[in-house]
Design a protein around this motif. Sequence first.
Motif, PDB file in Angstrom:
ATOM      1  N   ILE A   1     -48.979  39.950 -45.835  1.00 11.76           N
ATOM      2  CA  ILE A   1     -47.958  40.710 -44.896  1.00 11.76           C
ATOM      3  C   ILE A   1     -47.637  42.049 -45.489  1.00 11.76           C
ATOM      4  N   ILE A   2     -47.851  42.946 -44.622  1.00 11.56           N
ATOM      5  CA  ILE A   2     -47.570  44.458 -44.955  1.00 11.56           C
ATOM      6  C   ILE A   2     -46.094  44.753 -44.750  1.00 11.56           C
ATOM      7  N   CYS A   3     -45.238  45.424 -45.259  1.00  9.62           N
ATOM      8  CA  CYS A   3     -43.982  46.002 -44.628  1.00  9.62           C
ATOM      9  C   CYS A   3     -43.935  47.478 -44.708  1.00  9.62           C
ATOM     10  N   PHE A   4     -43.687  47.908 -43.608  1.00  9.84           N
ATOM     11  CA  PHE A   4     -43.329  49.512 -43.312  1.00  9.84           C
ATOM     12  C   PHE A   4     -41.984  49.742 -43.462  1.00  9.84           C
ATOM     13  N   PHE A   5     -41.730  51.092 -43.899  1.00  8.73           N
ATOM     14  CA  PHE A   5     -40.218  51.740 -43.747  1.00  8.73           C
ATOM     15  C   PHE A   5     -40.536  52.576 -42.453  1.00  8.73           C
ATOM     16  N   VAL A   6     -39.427  52.375 -41.634  1.00  9.71           N
ATOM     17  CA  VAL A   6     -39.223  53.406 -40.537  1.00  9.71           C
ATOM     18  C   VAL A   6     -37.935  53.850 -40.637  1.00  9.71           C
ATOM     19  N   MET A   7     -37.756  55.266 -40.567  1.00  9.52           N
ATOM     20  CA  MET A   7     -36.221  55.888 -40.720  1.00  9.52           C
ATOM     21  C   MET A   7     -35.652  55.341 -39.427  1.00  9.52           C
ATOM     22  N   SER A   8     -34.200  55.311 -39.653  1.00  9.55           N
ATOM     23  CA  SER A   8     -33.200  55.212 -38.484  1.00  9.55           C
ATOM     24  C   SER A   8     -33.109  56.392 -37.502  1.00  9.55           C
ATOM     25  N   MET A   9     -33.148  56.048 -36.306  1.00  6.35           N
ATOM     26  CA  MET A   9     -32.888  56.804 -35.130  1.00  6.35           C
ATOM     27  C   MET A   9     -31.757  56.315 -34.411  1.00  6.35           C
ATOM     28  N   LYS A  10     -31.210  57.122 -33.485  1.00  7.44           N
ATOM     29  CA  LYS A  10     -30.098  56.711 -32.576  1.00  7.44           C
ATOM     30  C   LYS A  10     -30.543  56.408 -31.356  1.00  7.44           C
ATOM     31  N   ILE A  11     -31.210  55.304 -31.109  1.00 11.04           N
ATOM     32  CA  ILE A  11     -31.837  54.808 -30.096  1.00 11.04           C
ATOM     33  C   ILE A  11     -31.424  53.343 -29.716  1.00 11.04           C
ATOM     34  N   SER A  12     -31.576  52.762 -28.462  1.00 11.20           N
ATOM     35  CA  SER A  12     -31.083  51.369 -28.412  1.00 11.20           C
ATOM     36  C   SER A  12     -31.810  50.327 -29.346  1.00 11.20           C
ATOM     37  N   ALA A  13     -31.438  49.229 -29.335  1.00 11.24           N
ATOM     38  CA  ALA A  13     -32.145  48.048 -30.275  1.00 11.24           C
ATOM     39  C   ALA A  13     -33.649  47.937 -29.740  1.00 11.24           C
ATOM     40  N   TYR A  14     -33.738  47.742 -28.243  1.00 10.46           N
ATOM     41  CA  TYR A  14     -34.837  47.355 -27.602  1.00 10.46           C
ATOM     42  C   TYR A  14     -36.057  48.487 -28.127  1.00 10.46           C
ATOM     43  N   HIS A  15     -35.352  49.834 -27.760  1.00 11.00           N
ATOM     44  CA  HIS A  15     -36.323  50.852 -28.268  1.00 11.00           C
ATOM     45  C   HIS A  15     -36.835  50.962 -30.171  1.00 11.00           C
ATOM     46  N   THR A  16     -35.687  50.549 -30.627  1.00  9.69           N
ATOM     47  CA  THR A  16     -35.808  50.447 -32.218  1.00  9.69           C
ATOM     48  C   THR A  16     -37.034  49.483 -32.282  1.00  9.69           C
ATOM     49  N   TYR A  17     -37.178  48.275 -31.942  1.00 12.32           N
ATOM     50  CA  TYR A  17     -38.073  47.263 -32.070  1.00 12.32           C
ATOM     51  C   TYR A  17     -39.387  47.616 -31.678  1.00 12.32           C
TER      52      TYR A  17
ATOM     53  N   SER B   1     -48.459  29.255 -37.275  1.00  8.74           N
ATOM     54  CA  SER B   1     -48.762  29.577 -38.895  1.00  8.74           C
ATOM     55  C   SER B   1     -48.359  30.991 -39.075  1.00  8.74           C
ATOM     56  N   LEU B   2     -47.707  31.323 -40.316  1.00 10.01           N
ATOM     57  CA  LEU B   2     -47.152  32.446 -40.671  1.00 10.01           C
ATOM     58  C   LEU B   2     -48.322  33.556 -41.096  1.00 10.01           C
ATOM     59  N   ASP B   3     -49.670  32.833 -40.878  1.00 11.12           N
ATOM     60  CA  ASP B   3     -50.711  33.631 -41.450  1.00 11.12           C
ATOM     61  C   ASP B   3     -51.139  34.554 -39.748  1.00 11.12           C
ATOM     62  N   GLU B   4     -50.486  34.095 -38.908  1.00 12.26           N
ATOM     63  CA  GLU B   4     -50.559  34.818 -37.489  1.00 12.26           C
ATOM     64  C   GLU B   4     -50.061  36.139 -37.597  1.00 12.26           C
ATOM     65  N   ILE B   5     -48.961  36.416 -38.590  1.00 19.18           N
ATOM     66  CA  ILE B   5     -48.291  37.636 -38.693  1.00 19.18           C
ATOM     67  C   ILE B   5     -48.954  38.465 -39.502  1.00 19.18           C
ATOM     68  N   GLY B   6     -49.812  39.407 -38.729  1.00 17.59           N
ATOM     69  CA  GLY B   6     -50.395  40.710 -39.213  1.00 17.59           C
ATOM     70  C   GLY B   6     -49.521  41.693 -40.164  1.00 17.59           C
ATOM     71  N   ALA B   7     -48.386  41.732 -39.760  1.00 14.06           N
ATOM     72  CA  ALA B   7     -47.433  42.932 -40.512  1.00 14.06           C
ATOM     73  C   ALA B   7     -46.097  42.709 -40.079  1.00 14.06           C
ATOM     74  N   VAL B   8     -45.181  43.351 -41.011  1.00 17.46           N
ATOM     75  CA  VAL B   8     -43.659  43.311 -40.949  1.00 17.46           C
ATOM     76  C   VAL B   8     -43.181  44.640 -40.859  1.00 17.46           C
ATOM     77  N   GLY B   9     -42.583  44.987 -39.731  1.00 11.02           N
ATOM     78  CA  GLY B   9     -42.076  46.383 -39.575  1.00 11.02           C
ATOM     79  C   GLY B   9     -40.589  46.331 -39.969  1.00 11.02           C
ATOM     80  N   HIS B  10     -40.152  46.656 -41.194  1.00 13.23           N
ATOM     81  CA  HIS B  10     -38.839  46.606 -41.535  1.00 13.23           C
ATOM     82  C   HIS B  10     -38.035  47.780 -41.370  1.00 13.23           C
ATOM     83  N   ARG B  11     -37.034  48.009 -40.394  1.00 13.02           N
ATOM     84  CA  ARG B  11     -36.306  49.014 -40.431  1.00 13.02           C
ATOM     85  C   ARG B  11     -35.083  49.163 -41.431  1.00 13.02           C
TER      86      ARG B  11
END
Length: 176
Positions: free
Chosen positions: A1-17, A127-137
């Motif tokens: 699983i790969i983690c990415f960093f995304v900077m915070s922005m002032k947008i709704s939770a739906y749009h953040t995800y 299986s967790l193997d189905e998750i290709g990546a993790v986007g971490h805010r």
Amino acid sequence: IICFFVMSMKISAYHTYLLVSITVHSLLITDHPYNKHIKSQKTKNMKILVLNCGSSSIKYQLLEMEPQPELLAKGLVERVGLEMGEFTHKPVGKEKCYVQTPIPTHEEGIKLVLNMLTDPEHGVIKSLDEIGAVGHRVAHGGEYFKKSCVIGDKEREEIAKLCALAPLHNPASLTG
């Protein structure tokens, strides 16, 4: 699983995800240097888990990215570190699941999430193997982070240095 960093922005939770998942997906389907970390997964049935860890909570969504972003499940782990925690899991097309249980740490909260995503009754993947990546805010990237990136040891050190800028969120992001 790969983690990415995304900077915070002032947008709704739906749009953040949605923004985090699309950013991660875009990095994976281009000839970006990050792709060297990926073996053969690419975008075939790409599922991305998006996390948003707060001081005492974990919000998450699991999205299927192909042919277009589609929500598979979302949820909320609350009251992390308190005497009694709460966990709400909402799989699409299935009944919502609510559990009260002690959740002493963010690590325990993440284990609850992963176990529920693969649960035979309430889960949406086998299986967790189905998750290709993790986007971490992560709440604050300071001057070091100008764009999304793979999280490695150096990036963890930089996020730790920035905990004073987001004391309620960055420490939780490091453990979540």
